[in-house]
Design an enzyme around this catalytic site. Sequence first.
Site, PDB file in Angstrom:
ATOM      1  N   HIS A 181       2.324  13.505  -6.386  1.00 27.10           N
ATOM      2  CA  HIS A 181       3.422  13.052  -5.518  1.00 27.10           C
ATOM      3  C   HIS A 181       3.333  13.831  -4.210  1.00 27.10           C
ATOM      4  O   HIS A 181       3.336  15.064  -4.219  1.00 27.10           O
ATOM      5  CB  HIS A 181       4.768  13.298  -6.195  1.00 27.10           C
ATOM      6  CG  HIS A 181       5.952  13.153  -5.271  1.00 27.10           C
ATOM      7  ND1 HIS A 181       6.115  12.054  -4.444  1.00 27.10           N
ATOM      8  CD2 HIS A 181       7.007  13.970  -5.026  1.00 27.10           C
ATOM      9  CE1 HIS A 181       7.240  12.208  -3.743  1.00 27.10           C
ATOM     10  NE2 HIS A 181       7.787  13.356  -4.078  1.00 27.10           N
ATOM     11  N   HIS A 211       4.307  13.930   0.297  1.00 28.34           N
ATOM     12  CA  HIS A 211       5.142  13.467   1.399  1.00 28.34           C
ATOM     13  C   HIS A 211       4.215  13.134   2.576  1.00 28.34           C
ATOM     14  O   HIS A 211       4.421  13.593   3.692  1.00 28.34           O
ATOM     15  CB  HIS A 211       6.162  14.539   1.798  1.00 28.34           C
ATOM     16  CG  HIS A 211       7.195  14.823   0.750  1.00 28.34           C
ATOM     17  ND1 HIS A 211       8.255  15.667   0.957  1.00 28.34           N
ATOM     18  CD2 HIS A 211       7.340  14.360  -0.510  1.00 28.34           C
ATOM     19  CE1 HIS A 211       9.005  15.730  -0.141  1.00 28.34           C
ATOM     20  NE2 HIS A 211       8.458  14.948  -1.038  1.00 28.34           N
ATOM     21  N   TYR A 223     -11.424  -1.051  -1.428  1.00 31.12           N
ATOM     22  CA  TYR A 223     -11.186   0.243  -2.076  1.00 31.12           C
ATOM     23  C   TYR A 223      -9.712   0.491  -2.345  1.00 31.12           C
ATOM     24  O   TYR A 223      -9.364   1.189  -3.303  1.00 31.12           O
ATOM     25  CB  TYR A 223     -11.811   1.375  -1.254  1.00 31.12           C
ATOM     26  CG  TYR A 223     -13.241   1.613  -1.667  1.00 31.12           C
ATOM     27  CD1 TYR A 223     -13.550   2.521  -2.666  1.00 31.12           C
ATOM     28  CD2 TYR A 223     -14.268   0.881  -1.092  1.00 31.12           C
ATOM     29  CE1 TYR A 223     -14.863   2.712  -3.074  1.00 31.12           C
ATOM     30  CE2 TYR A 223     -15.579   1.052  -1.493  1.00 31.12           C
ATOM     31  CZ  TYR A 223     -15.874   1.987  -2.483  1.00 31.12           C
ATOM     32  OH  TYR A 223     -17.167   2.152  -2.896  1.00 31.12           O
TER      33      TYR A 223
END
Length: 221
Positions: A94, A96, A121
């Site tokens: 995860h 930002h 891709y």
Amino acid sequence: MSNETKLREDICRFGRSLFERGLTPGSSGNISVRLDDGGWLVTPTNASLGFLDPARLSQLDSSGRLVSGDAPTKEVPLHTALYETRGAARAIVHLHSTHSVALSMLPEIDPRAALPPMTAYYLMKCGATALVPYYRPGDPAVADAIKGLAGKYSSVLLANHGPVVAGDTLEAAVFATEELEETAKLYLLLRGLNPRHLSPEQVKDLVKVFGIALPEHGEHH
């Protein structure tokens, strides 16, 4: 070197690489990896991915309780929900990352397919990407939103927050997250220019040749 020791070092190595390339600033972002005993390793709360200590990573048991290391990221519910619904997932990243966050804020984004089929891709690494509504970081309700996707997506955008991507290895999860970020960047660069996307026939060819699992509606935009 034990498998757990290698995984600890891999988390720190990939975390540092992502941080140094500006893909997740400050103490943002988190990484987790499943262990053979059903537990998992996860980056600690308020930790920069660029300066992780292998010995201080949070180790959780199969029920999510802290076994050793520092207090875990507040995003544990997010990771737990993805592991529960994506049975093959062995790692979750995860971030930002700037362009993925920007994409998540645009009004025209289809929650079932946040990006059109722009490159081969992107489809090969990410399949389709879902967009879930905004929840404050650490809100347990995000787990319900992830569970609502029923395991159909390995690549998810949290609105006004960032990408969360599952993979069958840590390397696969990292590479898919990077591919998502680069494709989001392409989308923003080409927005309003009527770019040529892959055709339905080209998408079907990729699905057939590379065994890509796209959720229903995932190839449409």
